[in-house]
Design an enzyme around this catalytic site. Structure first.
Site, PDB file in Angstrom:
ATOM      1  N   ILE A 304       2.366   1.601   3.656  1.00 29.93           N
ATOM      2  CA  ILE A 304       1.796   1.055   5.073  1.00 29.93           C
ATOM      3  C   ILE A 304       2.854   1.176   6.056  1.00 29.93           C
ATOM      4  CG2 ILE A 304       1.100  -1.109   5.716  1.00 29.93           C
ATOM      5  CD1 ILE A 304      -0.944  -0.067   4.026  1.00 29.93           C
ATOM      6  N   GLU A 327      16.645   4.763   0.717  1.00 37.10           N
ATOM      7  CA  GLU A 327      17.133   5.757   1.532  1.00 37.10           C
ATOM      8  C   GLU A 327      16.389   7.160   1.730  1.00 37.10           C
ATOM      9  OE1 GLU A 327      21.383   8.497   1.464  1.00 37.10           O
ATOM     10  OE2 GLU A 327      20.653   7.494  -0.139  1.00 37.10           O
ATOM     11  N   LYS A 419      -4.422  -9.676  -3.517  1.00 36.32           N
ATOM     12  CA  LYS A 419      -3.816 -10.410  -4.863  1.00 36.32           C
ATOM     13  C   LYS A 419      -3.214 -11.629  -4.396  1.00 36.32           C
ATOM     14  CE  LYS A 419      -3.136  -5.866  -6.756  1.00 36.32           C
ATOM     15  NZ  LYS A 419      -3.940  -5.152  -5.838  1.00 36.32           N
ATOM     16  N   VAL A 458      -5.256   0.316  -0.532  1.00 40.19           N
ATOM     17  CA  VAL A 458      -5.137   1.711   0.172  1.00 40.19           C
ATOM     18  C   VAL A 458      -4.976   3.086  -0.405  1.00 40.19           C
ATOM     19  CG1 VAL A 458      -4.448   0.212   2.426  1.00 40.19           C
ATOM     20  CG2 VAL A 458      -2.795   1.377   0.846  1.00 40.19           C
ATOM     21  N   GLY A 460      -3.974   6.474  -1.587  1.00 35.89           N
ATOM     22  CA  GLY A 460      -3.149   7.373  -1.404  1.00 35.89           C
ATOM     23  C   GLY A 460      -1.690   6.622  -1.341  1.00 35.89           C
ATOM     24  N   SER A 461      -1.818   5.297  -1.480  1.00 29.93           N
ATOM     25  CA  SER A 461      -0.492   4.566  -1.265  1.00 29.93           C
ATOM     26  C   SER A 461       0.391   4.864  -2.579  1.00 29.93           C
ATOM     27  CB  SER A 461      -0.565   3.024  -1.157  1.00 29.93           C
ATOM     28  OG  SER A 461      -1.269   2.543  -2.229  1.00 29.93           O
ATOM     29  N   THR A 482      -7.820   0.776 -16.795  1.00 27.50           N
ATOM     30  CA  THR A 482      -7.418  -0.313 -17.652  1.00 27.50           C
ATOM     31  C   THR A 482      -8.597  -1.055 -18.200  1.00 27.50           C
ATOM     32  OG1 THR A 482      -7.287  -1.647 -15.639  1.00 27.50           O
ATOM     33  CG2 THR A 482      -5.157  -1.075 -16.419  1.00 27.50           C
TER      34      THR A 482
END
Length: 637
Positions: A304, A327, A419, A458, A460-461, A482
């Site tokens: 995001i 990093e 959530k 979202v 492709g996150s 699941t």
């Protein structure tokens, strides 16, 4: 279609004996040419002698070809060695003819069999040239047909309206790809059975496996502007079930300079099949709010945060301050922006948990707007590490929010999650506590406007199901889900971030903005569609394995808590959640105490404390389920 027929015929009938008889015919023609050349390109010669000599020439040609075997090579793969074999065969023919003629001169066995040596030499040269040249001409002819055949894409165009006709024209004009439009498909009964430029329009019901096999259809191109998501879903499901590729013509707004080219046709993506209309943001208010401003993005290297940074880079920000403790991803984002020629940014490796370091950044760059995207978000990992979830999601948010308030930031926007609504896991509860704290500081702030945005998954996150499914497909499966009934809300990263920027211009502060996520989607169905879109079959090629709910995971996500409802904003995809009123002073004291003492508590004690702050938090499928603590200190009105 004609090329198909020619190549099939050549493959079936172009045996070595066809080559053998073609070579004999060329020897015959070359003999005529030799006479013609010998007599000064005229027909001033005895034709009867020529006709009497032909049988002998052909006889010795048969002996030469059978001896050398020059006719046995595969013509379409002719090479230097094959040309040499032809040279040997024609040389042997010339030698045999010379010997036969010489023998006949001495013994006069056949009166009519006398061929001048000049004709024999000319015939030898012509025969050699013609036989070798014919092979390479045939090879080139076959190669051209093969290349064209391999590149032919037999396609059906779904939609016989204006967009379909434009697509048909674009496919016919395309020179790089060889499209053969077999027909149109349309639901309109008035069009079915008619033709467009001699191409028939078919009823969708007629497109069966037998039809696909009969016409060797490779792909279906959907060319319907403003197609509804549920219809696109139905069409795609049908054709991927028939085992053919499904592609789509982009929206008119994405055509290059208003013109459509065949290379703009793209594969149907999983984003197209979410049964929801895409969100397109074009708001000049966002530009006005960030132009010539210093904007800070925390968690800038995440899914995001990086997209927010990309979208901000399109505006005329004075400076974009990107901070993240990761990093390598931060370096990747830095290089990406540099490659695009963007220079009005600075990337800083920093951790939101380190208030001292973050405060130095605030002092130096004096940001005017903050987008807080830094967070731990993986449910199963945080279920094992409540300490880290609280330290980053709660106390990290507290650090950034407090500094924003102290330094008089104009607008603070926090990225939350669905959530956080009726949480069943540590991650969701920690984000809900962060929401509560933002609500507290918002009430006390005189200058800074605090805003919360809440949305679902979202596409492709990092860590989402889509990249996971792609990796599992690449590894040959199986895909793991699941629970067969588990559902989630989805939107694309660019859509979500556009709405975050939009919501960051709204309200007076303290609002929780809810995004319209469309309908929730079954993860199991997404898995099946991804298998089909990869050109594979479920379960024949790749299976789907149900592994059971993970700790903290629930079947259905929610965007609103019990008792919450929404009010509209000027944007139809953004709503404001009307939440319970909470005694902010008590909540803030609790969170401040948590900040001072959390490192002295173990995981179970931390979860107990979280449940006192978030009474609706009920652990699911977790080691913390037995902790049934309900707060008495928090005054919920």
């Amino acid at each position: 279609m004609i090329r198909n027929f020619i190549l099939r015929t050549l493959d079936k009938y172009a045996s070595k004996w066809i080559v053998f008889f073609v070579d004999l015919f060329l020897v015959f023609v070359s003999f005529f040419i030799a006479y013609f050349i010998r007599f000064n390109v005229s027909f001033n010669f005895n034709v009867n002698n020529l006709l009497n000599q032909i049988p002998f020439v052909l006889f010795f040609a048969v002996v030469s070809f059978l001896t050398v075997g020059s006719y046995k090579s595969i013509i379409r793969h002719t090479g230097i060695r094959d040309a040499f074999n032809v040279f040997i065969a024609s040389s042997l023919l010339c030698v045999l003819l010379l010997l036969a003629v010489t023998f006949n001169v001495f013994f006069k066995v056949i009166d009519s069999f006398y061929i001048p040596k000049s004709i024999l030499i000319i015939h030898y040269l012509v025969t050699t040239l013609v036989l070798i040249l014919s092979r390479f001409i045939f090879k080139s002819f076959y190669d051209v047909l093969s290349i064209e055949l391999e590149s032919i894409h037999n396609v059906l165009i779904y939609g016989a309206g204006e967009s379909g006709i434009i697509s048909f024209g674009a496919l016919n004009r395309d020179k790089k790809n060889n499209y053969d439009v077999i027909g149109f498909i349309d639901d309109n009964k008035n069009k079915i059975g008619k033709k467009i430029d001699r191409v028939k329009i078919y009823n969708p019901k007629l497109i069966t496996k037998e039809f696909i096999k009969k016409y060797a259809v490779d792909e279906v191109i959907i060319s319907i502007q403003k197609i509804k998501p549920n219809r696109l879903l139905a069409i795609t499901d049908k054709f991927i079930g028939l085992g053919i590729d499904v592609k789509i013509v982009p929206a008119l707004s994405k055509w290059i300079d208003g013109d459509f080219n065949a290379n703009q046709i793209r594969q149907v993506k999983i984003e197209d099949l979410l049964d929801r209309a895409p969100i397109i943001i074009d708001n000049p208010i966002v530009q006005r709010e960030v132009n010539n401003k210093v904007v800070l993005v925390s968690g800038a290297a995440g899914s995001i945060g990086s997209e927010i940074s990309r979208q901000l880079s399109l505006y005329n920000c004075k400076l974009i301050v990107l901070i993240d403790q990761a990093e390598s991803p931060l370096y990747d984002l830095q290089q990406e922006l540099i490659q695009k020629g963007i220079t009005n940014f600075v990337a800083i490796v920093s951790d939101v948990r380190d208030r001292f370091k973050v405060e130095r950044i605030f002092k130096k760059y004096k940001p005017q707007r903050v987008f807080h995207a830094a967070a731990y978000k993986h449910v199963p990992l945080m279920e094992k590490s409540p300490y880290e979830a609280i330290k980053v999601n709660v106390l990290g948010t507290k650090n950034i929010a407090d500094l924003s308030n102290e330094y008089g930031i104009e607008r603070f926007v926090m990225i939350s999650t669905d959530k956080a609504v009726n949480p069943t896991n540590v991650m969701g509860a920690s984000k809900r506590i962060a929401e509560l704290y933002i609500g507290c500081v918002s009430k006390a702030s005189k200058k800074t406007k605090f805003t919360i945005t809440r949305f679902g998954n979202v596409l492709g996150s990092n860590g989402s199901v889509i990249p996971l499914f792609k990796r599992q497909i690449e590894n040959g499966g199986p895909l793991t889900v699941t629970h067969k009934k588990i559902t989630r809300y989805f939107m694309t990263i660019p859509e979500a971030c556009s709405l975050v920027l939009e919501a960051g211009t709204m309200g007076k502060g303290g609002e929780i903005y809810i995004f319209d996520m469309g309908k929730s989607v079954k993860i199991f169905e997404i898995a099946k569609r991804m298998i089909y879109l990869s050109g594979l079959r479920y379960p024949e090629d790749i299976d789907i394995k149900v592994t059971g709910l993970r700790p903290g995971e629930k079947l259905y996500e929610e965007l609103l808590a019990d008792g919450e409802n929404t009010t509209k904003t000027y944007h139809d995809k953004i709503m404001i959640a009307k939440t319970h009123e909470i005694d902010n002073s008590v909540v803030k004291i609790k969170i401040d105490d948590l900040s001072l003492n959390f490192d002295k508590l173990n995981n179970r004690e931390l979860v107990k404390l979280m449940k006192t702050l978030v009474p609706e938090y009920v652990s699911n499928n977790s080691e913390f389920e037995i902790l049934d603590v309900r707060p008495k200190e928090v005054n919920i009105k």
